[in-house]
Design a protein around this motif. Structure first.
Motif, PDB file in Angstrom:
ATOM      1  N   GLY A 138       0.815  -1.213   0.000  1.00  0.00           N
ATOM      2  CA  GLY A 138       0.000   0.000   0.000  1.00  0.00           C
ATOM      3  C   GLY A 138       0.844   1.258   0.000  1.00  0.00           C
ATOM      4  O   GLY A 138       0.522   2.234  -0.678  1.00  0.00           O
ATOM      5  N   SER A 160     -10.472  11.511  -7.339  1.00  0.00           N
ATOM      6  CA  SER A 160     -10.598  10.709  -6.114  1.00  0.00           C
ATOM      7  C   SER A 160      -9.355  10.732  -5.232  1.00  0.00           C
ATOM      8  O   SER A 160      -9.336  10.083  -4.190  1.00  0.00           O
ATOM      9  CB  SER A 160     -10.944   9.261  -6.478  1.00  0.00           C
ATOM     10  OG  SER A 160      -9.911   8.680  -7.227  1.00  0.00           O
ATOM     11  N   ARG A 192      -9.575  11.314  -1.326  1.00  0.00           N
ATOM     12  CA  ARG A 192      -9.936  10.160  -0.492  1.00  0.00           C
ATOM     13  C   ARG A 192      -8.709   9.307  -0.200  1.00  0.00           C
ATOM     14  O   ARG A 192      -8.523   8.844   0.908  1.00  0.00           O
ATOM     15  CB  ARG A 192     -11.013   9.313  -1.169  1.00  0.00           C
ATOM     16  CG  ARG A 192     -12.395   9.934  -1.068  1.00  0.00           C
ATOM     17  CD  ARG A 192     -13.423   9.041  -1.704  1.00  0.00           C
ATOM     18  NE  ARG A 192     -13.383   9.349  -3.137  1.00  0.00           N
ATOM     19  CZ  ARG A 192     -13.723   8.532  -4.109  1.00  0.00           C
ATOM     20  NH1 ARG A 192     -14.134   7.322  -3.830  1.00  0.00           N
ATOM     21  NH2 ARG A 192     -13.658   8.903  -5.352  1.00  0.00           N
ATOM     22  N   PHE A 193      -7.864   9.125  -1.213  1.00  0.00           N
ATOM     23  CA  PHE A 193      -6.655   8.332  -1.034  1.00  0.00           C
ATOM     24  C   PHE A 193      -5.724   8.994  -0.021  1.00  0.00           C
ATOM     25  O   PHE A 193      -5.216   8.350   0.887  1.00  0.00           O
ATOM     26  CB  PHE A 193      -5.946   8.136  -2.368  1.00  0.00           C
ATOM     27  CG  PHE A 193      -4.655   7.390  -2.237  1.00  0.00           C
ATOM     28  CD1 PHE A 193      -4.660   6.010  -2.115  1.00  0.00           C
ATOM     29  CD2 PHE A 193      -3.452   8.062  -2.233  1.00  0.00           C
ATOM     30  CE1 PHE A 193      -3.474   5.318  -1.981  1.00  0.00           C
ATOM     31  CE2 PHE A 193      -2.264   7.376  -2.103  1.00  0.00           C
ATOM     32  CZ  PHE A 193      -2.274   6.003  -1.981  1.00  0.00           C
ATOM     33  N   TYR A 194      -5.490  10.302  -0.164  1.00  0.00           N
ATOM     34  CA  TYR A 194      -4.606  11.004   0.761  1.00  0.00           C
ATOM     35  C   TYR A 194      -5.141  10.963   2.185  1.00  0.00           C
ATOM     36  O   TYR A 194      -4.379  10.873   3.141  1.00  0.00           O
ATOM     37  CB  TYR A 194      -4.373  12.444   0.305  1.00  0.00           C
ATOM     38  CG  TYR A 194      -3.514  12.557  -0.926  1.00  0.00           C
ATOM     39  CD1 TYR A 194      -2.444  11.696  -1.144  1.00  0.00           C
ATOM     40  CD2 TYR A 194      -3.773  13.510  -1.886  1.00  0.00           C
ATOM     41  CE1 TYR A 194      -1.661  11.789  -2.270  1.00  0.00           C
ATOM     42  CE2 TYR A 194      -2.989  13.617  -3.027  1.00  0.00           C
ATOM     43  CZ  TYR A 194      -1.929  12.752  -3.203  1.00  0.00           C
ATOM     44  OH  TYR A 194      -1.151  12.856  -4.325  1.00  0.00           O
ATOM     45  N   PHE A 195      -6.455  11.025   2.339  1.00  0.00           N
ATOM     46  CA  PHE A 195      -7.037  10.925   3.662  1.00  0.00           C
ATOM     47  C   PHE A 195      -6.702   9.567   4.281  1.00  0.00           C
ATOM     48  O   PHE A 195      -6.339   9.476   5.454  1.00  0.00           O
ATOM     49  CB  PHE A 195      -8.560  11.118   3.608  1.00  0.00           C
ATOM     50  CG  PHE A 195      -9.216  10.903   4.937  1.00  0.00           C
ATOM     51  CD1 PHE A 195      -9.171  11.880   5.921  1.00  0.00           C
ATOM     52  CD2 PHE A 195      -9.864   9.707   5.218  1.00  0.00           C
ATOM     53  CE1 PHE A 195      -9.764  11.686   7.149  1.00  0.00           C
ATOM     54  CE2 PHE A 195     -10.459   9.498   6.447  1.00  0.00           C
ATOM     55  CZ  PHE A 195     -10.401  10.493   7.417  1.00  0.00           C
ATOM     56  N   LYS A 196      -6.809   8.501   3.495  1.00  0.00           N
ATOM     57  CA  LYS A 196      -6.489   7.167   4.002  1.00  0.00           C
ATOM     58  C   LYS A 196      -5.017   7.060   4.391  1.00  0.00           C
ATOM     59  O   LYS A 196      -4.680   6.481   5.414  1.00  0.00           O
ATOM     60  CB  LYS A 196      -6.824   6.089   2.964  1.00  0.00           C
ATOM     61  CG  LYS A 196      -8.305   5.904   2.769  1.00  0.00           C
ATOM     62  CD  LYS A 196      -8.570   4.878   1.689  1.00  0.00           C
ATOM     63  CE  LYS A 196     -10.056   4.770   1.408  1.00  0.00           C
ATOM     64  NZ  LYS A 196     -10.339   3.821   0.329  1.00  0.00           N
ATOM     65  N   ILE A 197      -4.125   7.625   3.582  1.00  0.00           N
ATOM     66  CA  ILE A 197      -2.694   7.604   3.898  1.00  0.00           C
ATOM     67  C   ILE A 197      -2.436   8.389   5.178  1.00  0.00           C
ATOM     68  O   ILE A 197      -1.691   7.948   6.053  1.00  0.00           O
ATOM     69  CB  ILE A 197      -1.856   8.176   2.729  1.00  0.00           C
ATOM     70  CG1 ILE A 197      -1.928   7.253   1.519  1.00  0.00           C
ATOM     71  CG2 ILE A 197      -0.417   8.414   3.140  1.00  0.00           C
ATOM     72  CD1 ILE A 197      -1.315   5.884   1.716  1.00  0.00           C
ATOM     73  N   TRP A 198      -3.033   9.561   5.303  1.00  0.00           N
ATOM     74  CA  TRP A 198      -2.848  10.377   6.510  1.00  0.00           C
ATOM     75  C   TRP A 198      -3.361   9.620   7.731  1.00  0.00           C
ATOM     76  O   TRP A 198      -2.719   9.602   8.770  1.00  0.00           O
ATOM     77  CB  TRP A 198      -3.551  11.724   6.375  1.00  0.00           C
ATOM     78  CG  TRP A 198      -3.483  12.527   7.643  1.00  0.00           C
ATOM     79  CD1 TRP A 198      -4.507  12.861   8.460  1.00  0.00           C
ATOM     80  CD2 TRP A 198      -2.301  13.063   8.243  1.00  0.00           C
ATOM     81  NE1 TRP A 198      -4.060  13.572   9.535  1.00  0.00           N
ATOM     82  CE2 TRP A 198      -2.694  13.712   9.432  1.00  0.00           C
ATOM     83  CE3 TRP A 198      -0.966  13.052   7.902  1.00  0.00           C
ATOM     84  CZ2 TRP A 198      -1.786  14.339  10.265  1.00  0.00           C
ATOM     85  CZ3 TRP A 198      -0.057  13.690   8.741  1.00  0.00           C
ATOM     86  CH2 TRP A 198      -0.470  14.325   9.898  1.00  0.00           C
ATOM     87  N   HIS A 199      -4.504   8.979   7.599  1.00  0.00           N
ATOM     88  CA  HIS A 199      -5.068   8.202   8.708  1.00  0.00           C
ATOM     89  C   HIS A 199      -4.106   7.081   9.105  1.00  0.00           C
ATOM     90  O   HIS A 199      -3.866   6.859  10.287  1.00  0.00           O
ATOM     91  CB  HIS A 199      -6.435   7.642   8.299  1.00  0.00           C
ATOM     92  CG  HIS A 199      -7.115   6.872   9.377  1.00  0.00           C
ATOM     93  ND1 HIS A 199      -7.666   7.491  10.480  1.00  0.00           N
ATOM     94  CD2 HIS A 199      -7.317   5.544   9.543  1.00  0.00           C
ATOM     95  CE1 HIS A 199      -8.192   6.568  11.270  1.00  0.00           C
ATOM     96  NE2 HIS A 199      -7.982   5.384  10.714  1.00  0.00           N
ATOM     97  N   LEU A 200      -3.544   6.400   8.140  1.00  0.00           N
ATOM     98  CA  LEU A 200      -2.578   5.337   8.400  1.00  0.00           C
ATOM     99  C   LEU A 200      -1.335   5.907   9.075  1.00  0.00           C
ATOM    100  O   LEU A 200      -0.855   5.371  10.087  1.00  0.00           O
ATOM    101  CB  LEU A 200      -2.187   4.644   7.089  1.00  0.00           C
ATOM    102  CG  LEU A 200      -1.105   3.596   7.144  1.00  0.00           C
ATOM    103  CD1 LEU A 200      -1.566   2.395   7.960  1.00  0.00           C
ATOM    104  CD2 LEU A 200      -0.706   3.167   5.747  1.00  0.00           C
ATOM    105  N   HIS A 235      -1.371   6.659  12.829  1.00  0.00           N
ATOM    106  CA  HIS A 235      -1.365   5.533  13.760  1.00  0.00           C
ATOM    107  C   HIS A 235       0.038   4.978  14.022  1.00  0.00           C
ATOM    108  O   HIS A 235       0.187   4.041  14.785  1.00  0.00           O
ATOM    109  CB  HIS A 235      -2.291   4.433  13.241  1.00  0.00           C
ATOM    110  CG  HIS A 235      -3.722   4.778  13.449  1.00  0.00           C
ATOM    111  ND1 HIS A 235      -4.425   5.580  12.569  1.00  0.00           N
ATOM    112  CD2 HIS A 235      -4.583   4.475  14.439  1.00  0.00           C
ATOM    113  CE1 HIS A 235      -5.649   5.744  13.014  1.00  0.00           C
ATOM    114  NE2 HIS A 235      -5.785   5.087  14.133  1.00  0.00           N
TER     115      HIS A 235
END
Length: 114
Positions: free
Chosen positions: A23, A99, A102-110, A113
Motif C-alpha cells: 500500500g 478521487s 480520499r486516497f490522501y485521507f487514508k494515507i494520513w489516517h494510516l 497511527h
C-alpha cells in the motif's frame, strides 16, 4: 512534497507486513507518476531510487501499474522508442485526480497511527 513524505515514511524499511508495504509503495507510485506528465516503467523505478527507496523492483512496479490501469487510475500510451522497442507511458487519469483526496485521507489516517 514527495521528498518530505519519503523522509517521514522511513518506516518502509521496518515493515514486514507485505500488504501494508504494498500500500505504501502504491502511494509512492501514484505520487511519482503525478509529479510528471508521463513516465515509462524504468523511469518510475529510477524515481524510487532517487528518493532512496531502491528496493522496489520492476516485478513489484508493473503489477501495481496493471492494477492502476484496470481501476482507471492511470492512462497509458505506447510510443516507439529511439532506443529500440516501444515503451508504455503512464499518466494519472482524470478519474484518479478526482478521487485522490480520499486516497490522501487514508494515507494520513494510516500515518497518524504510527
Amino acid at each position: 512534497m514527495l521528498d518530505i513524505i519519503a523522509k517521514e515514511v522511513v518506516i518502509i524499511d521496518y515493515i514486514n507486513e507485505s500488504q501494508l508495504r504494498k500500500g505504501i509503495v502504491e502511494g509512492f507510485l501514484l505520487m511519482i507518476i503525478g509529479q510528471s506528465v508521463d513516465l515509462y516503467g524504468y523511469e518510475i523505478s529510477q524515481k524510487f531510487a532517487d528518493i532512496g527507496v531502491d528496493d522496489v523492483s520492476m516485478g513489484t512496479i508493473y503489477p501495481i501499474l496493471t492494477k492502476f490501469e484496470k481501476n482507471n487510475w492511470v492512462t497509458t500510451e505506447t510510443r516507439k522508442s529511439d532506443e529500440g522497442s516501444s515503451r508504455k507511458y503512464y499518466a494519472l487519469s482524470k478519474e484518479w485526480k478526482i478521487s485522490k483526496n480520499r486516497f490522501y485521507f487514508k494515507i494520513w489516517h494510516l500515518y497518524r497511527h504510527f
